[in-house]
Enzyme design. Structure first.
Site, PDB file in Angstrom:
ATOM      1  CG  HIS A  93      -0.490   4.260   4.092  1.00 48.05           C
ATOM      2  ND1 HIS A  93      -1.292   4.120   5.197  1.00 48.05           N
ATOM      3  CD2 HIS A  93      -0.128   2.981   3.727  1.00 48.05           C
ATOM      4  CE1 HIS A  93      -1.419   2.833   5.499  1.00 48.05           C
ATOM      5  NE2 HIS A  93      -0.712   2.131   4.630  1.00 48.05           N
ATOM      6  CB  CYS A 145      -0.977  -0.005   1.173  1.00 49.21           C
ATOM      7  SG  CYS A 145      -0.266  -0.472   2.765  1.00 49.21           S
TER       8      CYS A 145
END
Length: 354
Positions: free
Chosen positions: A245, A152
């Site tokens: 993120h 990710c």
């Protein structure tokens, strides 16, 4: 077009649920099979799954019977495409079993990402790497295949690095990540560990961020991927953010670059055909924000349905050449959405033809 039936391995987990959510109303695919552990097998999906997402469970999925993930089901599924939401340690033998049985497996798991014959794929970054599928099939002697999406954090990073590598060449970079708790799955990190805290360690994460971009930005030489030769130093942290993120980069280039030319390279980056025409491809893969306090997960993570990467604070770096901040949606672009995007590319390139 008639929609292609698809199955989901690990459908009751958090990433599996995201697959179910994102595939609702998809123009090319529809969920026909949901697979999970033996303890869930035989139950309707609506009963077996503890739904965790903020939108309601799709009605079409609620009554689907959960099938057990086992060699016995490999020859009995009414689909030819499987999305894998399995944990990395469980994924390798399961995914290989289904590829051996003839299925195309688009995996979110880490198990096969760095296998020499497995495409590690982001459509806007390295669509040509799907040609490694033919190498995989010949070498392993199976009719199906396995394609993986990246970690990710790597996914958002590589999407930003692609146009910068093309424009200036990359020599080395330092990246510090601030990763959302949803990246740890469910139940994830204990609340007493993460609330009001930062955890400066995520098992195996720094190794992935330092190695996967080199494969993604490498070149296919008709037999294997020759990795890119720049260097990465990564430090990864878990922070009390739900989704998104954030990554702080400092970059050194082979060619001269300044903030204006870097912004131009990022803003003019676009997907070529057939990637531009895929349903999940964002209109702009990278969006540069000029506000001094952007991007922020709480405000920006859902931009372009969570498939775009946000960049801000592009400025000179006193150690390297340029520093910037990027943000990517870890469970959409960096997980289920990325795997669905890969499957769309495979269909457009003819790899899912019966």
């Amino acid at each position: 077009m008639n929609k292609i039936p698809v199955g989901i391995l690990g459908a009751t987990g958090m990433v599996g649920q995201r697959f179910v959510q994102l595939l609702e109303g998809h123009p090319w695919f529809e969920v026909s099979q949901v697979l999970a552990s033996e303890r869930s097998a035989g139950q309707p999906y609506g009963a077996a799954c503890h739904w965790l997402l903020p939108t309601p469970m799709p009605a079409a999925a609620q009554g689907l019977p959960v099938k057990a993930i086992s060699p016995d089901t490999a020859a009995k599924l009414d689909c030819r495409l499987l999305f894998s939401a399995l944990p990395g340690k469980e994924a390798r033998p399961v995914e290989e079993n289904y590829a051996q049985a003839g299925y195309a497996v688009c995996s979110n798991a880490s198990a096969h990402r760095m296998d020499a014959d497995a495409p590690l794929l982001i459509p806007e970054v390295n669509a040509a790497h799907t040609r490694l599928i033919d190498v995989q099939r010949r070498g392993r002697g199976w009719p199906g295949f396995i394609v993986t999406n990246a970690n990710c954090s790597t996914t958002a990073l590589a999407i930003v690095l692609r146009p910068l590598q093309d424009a200036f060449g990359l020599r080395r970079l330092s990246v510090v990540t601030m990763q959302a708790i949803s990246g740890a799955g469910y139940p994830g990190v204990a609340s007493l560990d993460i609330l009001g805290n930062v955890i400066p360690y995520i098992d195996g994460e720094e190794e992935k961020v330092e190695s996967e971009p080199l494969k993604l930005l490498g070149k296919f030489d008709q037999a294997a991927i020759q990795p890119a030769d720049f260097r990465i130093s990564a430090q990864c942290n878990r922070v009390p953010v739900l989704n998104g993120h954030t990554e702080c980069l400092s970059l050194e280039f082979e060619q001269p670059a300044d903030p204006s030319t870097v912004i131009e390279a990022l803003e003019t980056f676009s997907a070529g055909e057939p990637v531009a025409g895929l349903p999940s491809t964002p209109a702009r893969p990278v969006i540069v924000r000029r506000e001094p306090d952007s991007p922020q997960p709480a405000r920006d993570v859902e931009t372009q349905r969570g498939m775009a990467v946000l960049v801000g604070r592009v400025r000179p770096c006193p150690l390297f050449d340029i520093k910037l901040v990027l943000l990517g949606h870890n469970t959409v672009r960096g997980a289920a959405g990325g795997a669905i995007h890969n499957a769309e590319l495979l269909l457009a390139q003819g790899y899912l033809e019966s």
